[in-house]
Design a protein around this motif. Sequence first.
Motif, PDB file in Angstrom:
ATOM      1  N   UNK A 157       0.849  -1.009   0.115  1.00 33.21           N
ATOM      2  CA  UNK A 157      -0.172  -0.216  -0.056  1.00 33.21           C
ATOM      3  C   UNK A 157       1.029   1.190  -0.107  1.00 33.21           C
ATOM      4  N   UNK A 158       0.967   2.087  -0.958  1.00 31.49           N
ATOM      5  CA  UNK A 158       2.093   2.854  -1.461  1.00 31.49           C
ATOM      6  C   UNK A 158       1.108   4.383  -1.162  1.00 31.49           C
ATOM      7  N   UNK A 159       1.744   5.434  -1.140  1.00 27.49           N
ATOM      8  CA  UNK A 159       1.187   6.779  -1.171  1.00 27.49           C
ATOM      9  C   UNK A 159       1.653   7.408  -2.273  1.00 27.49           C
ATOM     10  N   UNK A 160       0.734   8.391  -2.910  1.00 25.35           N
ATOM     11  CA  UNK A 160       0.841   9.115  -4.072  1.00 25.35           C
ATOM     12  C   UNK A 160       0.808  10.457  -3.579  1.00 25.35           C
ATOM     13  N   UNK A 161       1.963  11.197  -2.997  1.00 31.58           N
ATOM     14  CA  UNK A 161       1.998  12.487  -2.620  1.00 31.58           C
ATOM     15  C   UNK A 161       3.011  13.388  -3.207  1.00 31.58           C
ATOM     16  N   UNK A 176       5.373   2.229   0.408  1.00 32.72           N
ATOM     17  CA  UNK A 176       6.359   3.071  -0.821  1.00 32.72           C
ATOM     18  C   UNK A 176       5.694   4.386  -1.019  1.00 32.72           C
ATOM     19  N   UNK A 177       6.112   5.054  -1.907  1.00 34.61           N
ATOM     20  CA  UNK A 177       5.954   6.266  -2.356  1.00 34.61           C
ATOM     21  C   UNK A 177       5.784   6.213  -4.044  1.00 34.61           C
ATOM     22  N   UNK A 178       4.678   6.914  -4.462  1.00 33.17           N
ATOM     23  CA  UNK A 178       4.302   7.187  -6.009  1.00 33.17           C
ATOM     24  C   UNK A 178       4.528   8.637  -5.979  1.00 33.17           C
ATOM     25  N   UNK A 179       5.564   9.192  -6.835  1.00 34.05           N
ATOM     26  CA  UNK A 179       5.893  10.707  -7.117  1.00 34.05           C
ATOM     27  C   UNK A 179       5.319  10.725  -8.448  1.00 34.05           C
TER      28      UNK A 179
END
Length: 324
Positions: A157-161, A176-179
């Motif tokens: 479960x990743x965050x798009x921020x 994780x992170x989505x850029x």
Amino acid sequence: MNRPRLGFQIPCRLPASRIAALARGAERAGFDQVWLVEDCFFAGGIAASATALAATERIGVGIGILPAVARNAAFTAMEVAALAEAHPGRFTAGLGHGMREWMRQIGAAPASPLTALAEHLDAVRRLLAGETVTADGRYVRLDGVRLEFPPEVPPPVVAGVRGPRSLEVSGRHADGTVLAEPVTPAYLASARASIARGRVGLDRPHTITAYTLFHADDDLDRARDAMRPALAGPVADPAWAAHLADVDLGPRSEEITALPEAERAAALPADWIDRLSACGPPERCLERVRETHAAGADTVVLCPVGEPEEQLARAAALPALLTG
């Protein structure tokens, strides 16, 4: 760093009937992942992801992102669990704030976006892990909720921020992170520092996925011209401020961004286009992908500008070249 991975984004501004063929094409070309976007008011992200997963056999599918506040956390977890259980090890669920104006439009804009995202990330991750969750937060309230069918392999479960404080939330509460695009090496370094502040005291893995605007054409000038409309609006958009804060665009930046959009597109310097996108001959685009990997991205996702089927065909050789 892990083996560099390459993804291809299926734009949200396409009829859902085109998703399956594009996902299959990305799988045949050897891409590691295909990513979908849930924007208002196009195809829903869960349905679009299910379509891509059902049409393929091996490729990973990511949704980047679902606006967290648009759904109850328990129902988000139920939908994600169903996809993860049906396609183990292939699905990545992305949650984010959602565009503020869209969230206002649907009556779901939170007073504290950071708190809302953190609470949703925690609840969804715990439910997917099979926990019984009770939460009495500001935005997530659950009373002894447990999924009947938690997936055997819980999906990331990743965050798009974008901004520093949101990136800290991602580091603390997500896998994780989505850029979002554009991801320059300078922005990636800044984002990684913010994520690291959120990860103090944690030892679990945290992946970084970098979206990159992409247009392949053997004629570099033609590729740059195709990219101009895609960059003209965003370079003057406050939402992009975080992406450009550490990028020196030169003394003419304020003058250019103040122009009307059509004039701005024509005035964009070639070096801006080259720094904010991957465009030109495929081997030149590959250099940009490698640069982004070297700066710390685990996965680079090509976001096609132009007809996605045509751009996918032009990108078909890149996965093999990247890992060859």
